[in-house]
Design a protein around this motif. Structure first.
Motif, PDB file in Angstrom:
ATOM      1  N   SER A 158      22.381  46.340  17.813  1.00 58.33           N
ATOM      2  CA  SER A 158      23.162  45.163  18.207  1.00 58.33           C
ATOM      3  C   SER A 158      22.349  43.869  18.129  1.00 58.33           C
ATOM      4  CB  SER A 158      23.695  45.343  19.633  1.00 58.33           C
ATOM      5  OG  SER A 158      22.613  45.432  20.556  1.00 58.33           O
ATOM      6  N   ALA A 159      21.077  43.953  17.719  1.00 54.57           N
ATOM      7  CA  ALA A 159      20.214  42.774  17.677  1.00 54.57           C
ATOM      8  C   ALA A 159      20.765  41.740  16.695  1.00 54.57           C
ATOM      9  CB  ALA A 159      18.795  43.170  17.281  1.00 54.57           C
ATOM     10  N   SER A 160      20.630  40.464  17.060  1.00 51.72           N
ATOM     11  CA  SER A 160      21.132  39.371  16.231  1.00 51.72           C
ATOM     12  C   SER A 160      20.191  39.113  15.057  1.00 51.72           C
ATOM     13  CB  SER A 160      21.251  38.103  17.070  1.00 51.72           C
ATOM     14  OG  SER A 160      19.956  37.646  17.441  1.00 51.72           O
ATOM     15  N   PRO A 161      20.667  38.385  14.034  1.00 50.55           N
ATOM     16  CA  PRO A 161      19.769  38.033  12.928  1.00 50.55           C
ATOM     17  C   PRO A 161      18.531  37.270  13.384  1.00 50.55           C
ATOM     18  CG  PRO A 161      22.054  37.643  12.307  1.00 50.55           C
ATOM     19  CD  PRO A 161      22.064  38.005  13.763  1.00 50.55           C
ATOM     20  N   ALA A 162      18.687  36.363  14.369  1.00 50.10           N
ATOM     21  CA  ALA A 162      17.527  35.604  14.859  1.00 50.10           C
ATOM     22  C   ALA A 162      16.519  36.527  15.530  1.00 50.10           C
ATOM     23  CB  ALA A 162      17.979  34.521  15.831  1.00 50.10           C
ATOM     24  N   ALA A 163      17.004  37.555  16.242  1.00 43.75           N
ATOM     25  CA  ALA A 163      16.088  38.486  16.903  1.00 43.75           C
ATOM     26  C   ALA A 163      15.323  39.328  15.892  1.00 43.75           C
ATOM     27  CB  ALA A 163      16.858  39.390  17.857  1.00 43.75           C
ATOM     28  N   ILE A 164      15.941  39.661  14.785  1.00 41.70           N
ATOM     29  CA  ILE A 164      15.287  40.492  13.779  1.00 41.70           C
ATOM     30  C   ILE A 164      14.411  39.666  12.853  1.00 41.70           C
ATOM     31  CG2 ILE A 164      15.674  42.071  11.858  1.00 41.70           C
ATOM     32  CD1 ILE A 164      16.427  43.302  14.503  1.00 41.70           C
ATOM     33  N   VAL A 165      14.939  38.569  12.353  1.00 44.43           N
ATOM     34  CA  VAL A 165      14.244  37.782  11.338  1.00 44.43           C
ATOM     35  C   VAL A 165      13.356  36.716  11.951  1.00 44.43           C
ATOM     36  CG1 VAL A 165      14.588  36.300   9.319  1.00 44.43           C
ATOM     37  CG2 VAL A 165      16.126  38.220   9.730  1.00 44.43           C
ATOM     38  N   GLY A 166      13.754  36.188  13.105  1.00 45.58           N
ATOM     39  CA  GLY A 166      13.056  35.070  13.728  1.00 45.58           C
ATOM     40  C   GLY A 166      13.972  33.873  13.785  1.00 45.58           C
ATOM     41  N   GLY A 167      13.765  33.030  14.781  1.00 45.27           N
ATOM     42  CA  GLY A 167      14.622  31.870  14.922  1.00 45.27           C
ATOM     43  C   GLY A 167      14.163  30.995  16.061  1.00 45.27           C
ATOM     44  N   VAL A 168      15.029  30.094  16.446  1.00 43.64           N
ATOM     45  CA  VAL A 168      14.706  29.137  17.494  1.00 43.64           C
ATOM     46  C   VAL A 168      14.886  29.797  18.845  1.00 43.64           C
ATOM     47  CG1 VAL A 168      15.282  26.906  18.502  1.00 43.64           C
ATOM     48  CG2 VAL A 168      15.394  27.218  16.035  1.00 43.64           C
TER      49      VAL A 168
ATOM     50  N   ILE B 287      10.776  41.709  12.602  1.00 45.72           N
ATOM     51  CA  ILE B 287      10.098  42.081  11.361  1.00 45.72           C
ATOM     52  C   ILE B 287       8.693  41.490  11.300  1.00 45.72           C
ATOM     53  CG2 ILE B 287      12.257  42.338  10.089  1.00 45.72           C
ATOM     54  CD1 ILE B 287      11.761  39.705   8.756  1.00 45.72           C
ATOM     55  N   SER B 288       8.456  40.383  11.996  1.00 45.13           N
ATOM     56  CA  SER B 288       7.102  39.823  12.055  1.00 45.13           C
ATOM     57  C   SER B 288       6.273  40.481  13.149  1.00 45.13           C
ATOM     58  CB  SER B 288       7.158  38.310  12.278  1.00 45.13           C
ATOM     59  OG  SER B 288       7.750  37.668  11.167  1.00 45.13           O
ATOM     60  N   LEU B 289       6.911  40.814  14.266  1.00 49.46           N
ATOM     61  CA  LEU B 289       6.190  41.537  15.318  1.00 49.46           C
ATOM     62  C   LEU B 289       5.772  42.926  14.843  1.00 49.46           C
ATOM     63  CD1 LEU B 289       8.403  40.532  18.386  1.00 49.46           C
ATOM     64  CD2 LEU B 289       6.094  39.710  17.861  1.00 49.46           C
ATOM     65  N   ALA B 290       6.456  43.439  13.808  1.00 49.76           N
ATOM     66  CA  ALA B 290       6.081  44.732  13.222  1.00 49.76           C
ATOM     67  C   ALA B 290       5.051  44.589  12.119  1.00 49.76           C
ATOM     68  CB  ALA B 290       7.326  45.425  12.675  1.00 49.76           C
ATOM     69  N   HIS B 291       4.581  43.362  11.833  1.00 52.64           N
ATOM     70  CA  HIS B 291       3.605  43.142  10.766  1.00 52.64           C
ATOM     71  C   HIS B 291       2.376  44.022  10.974  1.00 52.64           C
ATOM     72  CE1 HIS B 291       1.289  41.023   7.741  1.00 52.64           C
ATOM     73  NE2 HIS B 291       0.319  40.847   8.622  1.00 52.64           N
ATOM     74  N   GLY B 292       1.993  44.728   9.912  1.00 51.65           N
ATOM     75  CA  GLY B 292       0.850  45.624  10.003  1.00 51.65           C
ATOM     76  C   GLY B 292       1.184  46.980  10.567  1.00 51.65           C
TER      77      GLY B 292
ATOM     78  N   ARG C  83      15.770  42.032   2.625  1.00 52.34           N
ATOM     79  CA  ARG C  83      15.446  42.236   1.214  1.00 52.34           C
ATOM     80  C   ARG C  83      14.210  41.455   0.773  1.00 52.34           C
ATOM     81  NH1 ARG C  83      21.361  41.375  -1.315  1.00 52.34           N
ATOM     82  NH2 ARG C  83      20.084  40.708  -3.095  1.00 52.34           N
ATOM     83  N   GLU C  84      14.166  40.171   1.100  1.00 51.85           N
ATOM     84  CA  GLU C  84      13.024  39.359   0.663  1.00 51.85           C
ATOM     85  C   GLU C  84      11.712  39.770   1.341  1.00 51.85           C
ATOM     86  OE1 GLU C  84      11.581  34.691   0.401  1.00 51.85           O
ATOM     87  OE2 GLU C  84      13.608  35.177   1.035  1.00 51.85           O
TER      88      GLU C  84
ATOM     89  N   THR D 295       8.194  40.500  -0.500  1.00 52.74           N
ATOM     90  CA  THR D 295       7.108  39.507  -0.445  1.00 52.74           C
ATOM     91  C   THR D 295       6.146  39.692   0.716  1.00 52.74           C
ATOM     92  OG1 THR D 295       8.412  37.952   0.894  1.00 52.74           O
ATOM     93  CG2 THR D 295       8.676  37.843  -1.506  1.00 52.74           C
ATOM     94  N   GLY D 296       6.585  40.378   1.778  1.00 53.12           N
ATOM     95  CA  GLY D 296       5.726  40.516   2.951  1.00 53.12           C
ATOM     96  C   GLY D 296       5.672  39.284   3.817  1.00 53.12           C
ATOM     97  N   ARG D 297       6.594  38.328   3.601  1.00 55.41           N
ATOM     98  CA  ARG D 297       6.648  37.111   4.413  1.00 55.41           C
ATOM     99  C   ARG D 297       8.104  36.751   4.664  1.00 55.41           C
ATOM    100  NH1 ARG D 297       1.773  35.196   5.096  1.00 55.41           N
ATOM    101  NH2 ARG D 297       2.523  33.321   6.163  1.00 55.41           N
ATOM    102  N   VAL D 298       8.319  35.962   5.732  1.00 55.75           N
ATOM    103  CA  VAL D 298       9.665  35.491   6.032  1.00 55.75           C
ATOM    104  C   VAL D 298       9.565  34.027   6.446  1.00 55.75           C
ATOM    105  CG1 VAL D 298       9.558  36.238   8.454  1.00 55.75           C
ATOM    106  CG2 VAL D 298      11.781  35.935   7.346  1.00 55.75           C
TER     107      VAL D 298
END
Length: 498
Positions: free
Chosen positions: A270-280, A291-296, A316-317, A321-324
């Motif tokens: 149920s997580a929002s796009p901002a929670a998964i990808v990052g946001g304000v 996805i950034s907190l899972a880096h490494g 997908r990106e 690329t390994g970056r967002v």
């Protein structure tokens, strides 16, 4: 003296930008003006700074105060500017000597009781200050972050303690020695009975850094397998550890226990796009997503088709690329997002499609809609597609204990060492041109791959992913050249039943 300049840094993702806090005192009616593109949190610093200075027994100058945060076009957020503003006021009013400020950078939020509270992003700020040859003055609670990257650190618990040090009256208490993180205890792979194919896929994924999709009925062990992947991965390098710690520090979550520990993130569907990808986040500051907190480390998405379509397509990106990049009106922030994706899903909405019990009652249209939630481009970016079938009770009872995580990890480490010696990175990160150089596939293996491409109508992206998988399988077997048997196994690991 009516003017003082104090250095600090603004956080922009895992990077920092140097900010000069310029404080000017002028005659006229008392006022406190704050300029330089501050957000609401920074503007509130005026009242916190005033109360903290008075509580510490110091004089708040009854002058016309102008504080400029330069450069003026850089957005400023958070409470990290409280301490440098307070120090600038005290230096401009002659209460502390300004000569000691030049070689230091100050970070910290002030409480009304004059305590210095922790802030986000100290690790990256300390790393930047160390490169430029400056000491950092940080809250005592953040000292471990600055020490971790080797910065010269002054840790303070209160404004009064800092002022006494700046005046040369007494040294602040030395920071506590760095705590070493205890080795994490991950669940053991030996606890998974049966499922030889899925266990083999997990080993290949760990050895090459590949993404993995597990599909099968409920209760077959998909989540158990995913939770055991971190225990198979090699230890972090120093560069990986610093990058991962910087992400966690930018969100205010880094503790000594996180150092060199690969993250395992499992957000709810149920997580929002901002929670998964990052946001304000709160206060308007950009914050990293899952996805950034899972880096490494590992990002586990259970019930994959239940996630919002926008969330899935946003993966997908970063998978490539390994970056967002997270953009808002006045700034664009980039975070690292090189994670190992492990996803799990059922074969149909009820979960029992193809089960020997015949329990599935889903219609073909329902099943088609369920599968259509996952786009072809997203599935194409996942390296391994592995079925985790339901095992009969008698099969489970007769299953011999499997290999432990330690045994499998030894093979994974050996395969990773071959990859690093050959190409300096894991196989999953090889580009197309690097595959031509380091793939080392024989003509029979390439011929078999060509026939599989034609028969299964695979894309060019699938061609490279199969070749990367085959390279990892060959590394696990200790072979320098990719053989047809390695390609055959890789092709089998790229076949979905739907």
């Amino acid at each position: 003296m009516n003017l003082a300049t104090v250095l600090t840094r603004a956080a922009t993702g895992v990077d920092t930008a140097r900010v000069a806090v310029e404080v000017h005192l002028a005659n006229g009616l008392p006022a406190f003006n704050l300029v330089g593109l501050p957000d609401a949190e920074v503007r509130e610093a005026r009242e916190r700074v005033r109360a903290a200075i008075l509580t510490a027994g110091l004089e708040f100058p009854p002058r016309r105060i102008t504080v400029n945060l330069a450069p003026a076009d850089l957005p400023k957020s958070g409470g990290r500017f409280d301490l440098p503003i307070a120090v600038g006021l005290l230096a401009a009013s002659g209460q502390v000597p300004p000569s000691v400020l030049a070689d230091h950078e100050f970070h910290g939020e002030l409480g009304l009781d004059a305590s210095v509270r922790p802030v986000r992003g100290v690790l990256a700020a300390a790393l930047a200050a160390r490169r430029e040859g400056r000491r950092v003055v940080v809250p005592r609670a953040n000292a471990h972050e600055a020490l971790r990257v080797g910065a010269q650190t002054v840790a303070v618990a209160s404004l009064a303690e800092l002022v006494a040090w700046l005046r040369g009256e007494r040294e602040p208490a030395p920071p506590a020695p760095m705590e070493e993180a205890a080795s994490p205890v991950w669940p053991d792979l030996a606890e998974v009975k049966g499922q030889a194919g899925a266990r083999r896929a997990l080993e290949i994924a760990a050895a090459g850094g590949h993404s993995l999709l597990l599909y099968g009925p409920p209760g077959t062990g998909k989540s158990m397998l995913a939770q055991r992947l971190p225990g198979l991965l090699p230890p972090m390098t120093e560069e990986e550890a610093i990058e991962t710690a910087a992400v966690w520090s930018s969100d205010g979550r880094f503790t000594p226990q996180h150092w060199r520990v690969r993250p395992f993130r499992a957000p709810h569907h149920s997580a929002s796009p901002a929670a998964i990808v990052g946001g304000v986040g709160g206060g308007g500051a950009v914050r990293p997503g899952e996805i950034s907190l899972a880096h490494g480390g590992v990002l586990f998405l259970d019930e994959l088709p239940e996630f919002e379509r926008r969330v899935l397509e946003a993966l997908r990106e970063p998978l490539e690329t390994g970056r967002v990049a997270v953009a808002r009106v006045k700034e664009r922030v980039e975070y690292p997002a090189r994670f190992q994706l492990v996803a799990a899903m059922n074969p149909c909405p009820c979960g029992y499609l193809g089960d020997p019990s015949g329990r599935c009652r889903c219609t073909p249209a329902q099943i088609e809609r369920y599968h259509a939630k996952l786009s072809g481009p997203l599935l194409d970016r996942i390296d391994l597609w592995v079925e985790v079938p339901r095992l009969l009770p008698e099969t489970l009872a007769a299953a011999a204990p499997g290999e432990s995580s330690a045994q499998v990890r030894a093979r994974v480490l050996a395969a990773r060492e071959r990859q690093l010696a050959r190409q300096g990175k894991e196989n999953a990160r090889l580009s197309g041109s690097e595959l031509e150089t380091h793939g080392r596939a024989g003509e029979p293996a390439l011929a078999l791959l060509g026939r599989a491409m034609a028969r299964l109508d695979l894309s060019a992206r699938a061609y490279h992913r199969i070749l990367r998988l085959a390279r990892t399988i060959a590394d696990l077997a200790g072979h320098e050249t990719i053989e047809p048997v390695h390609v055959a196994e890789a092709v089998q690991l790229r076949r979905l039943p739907f």
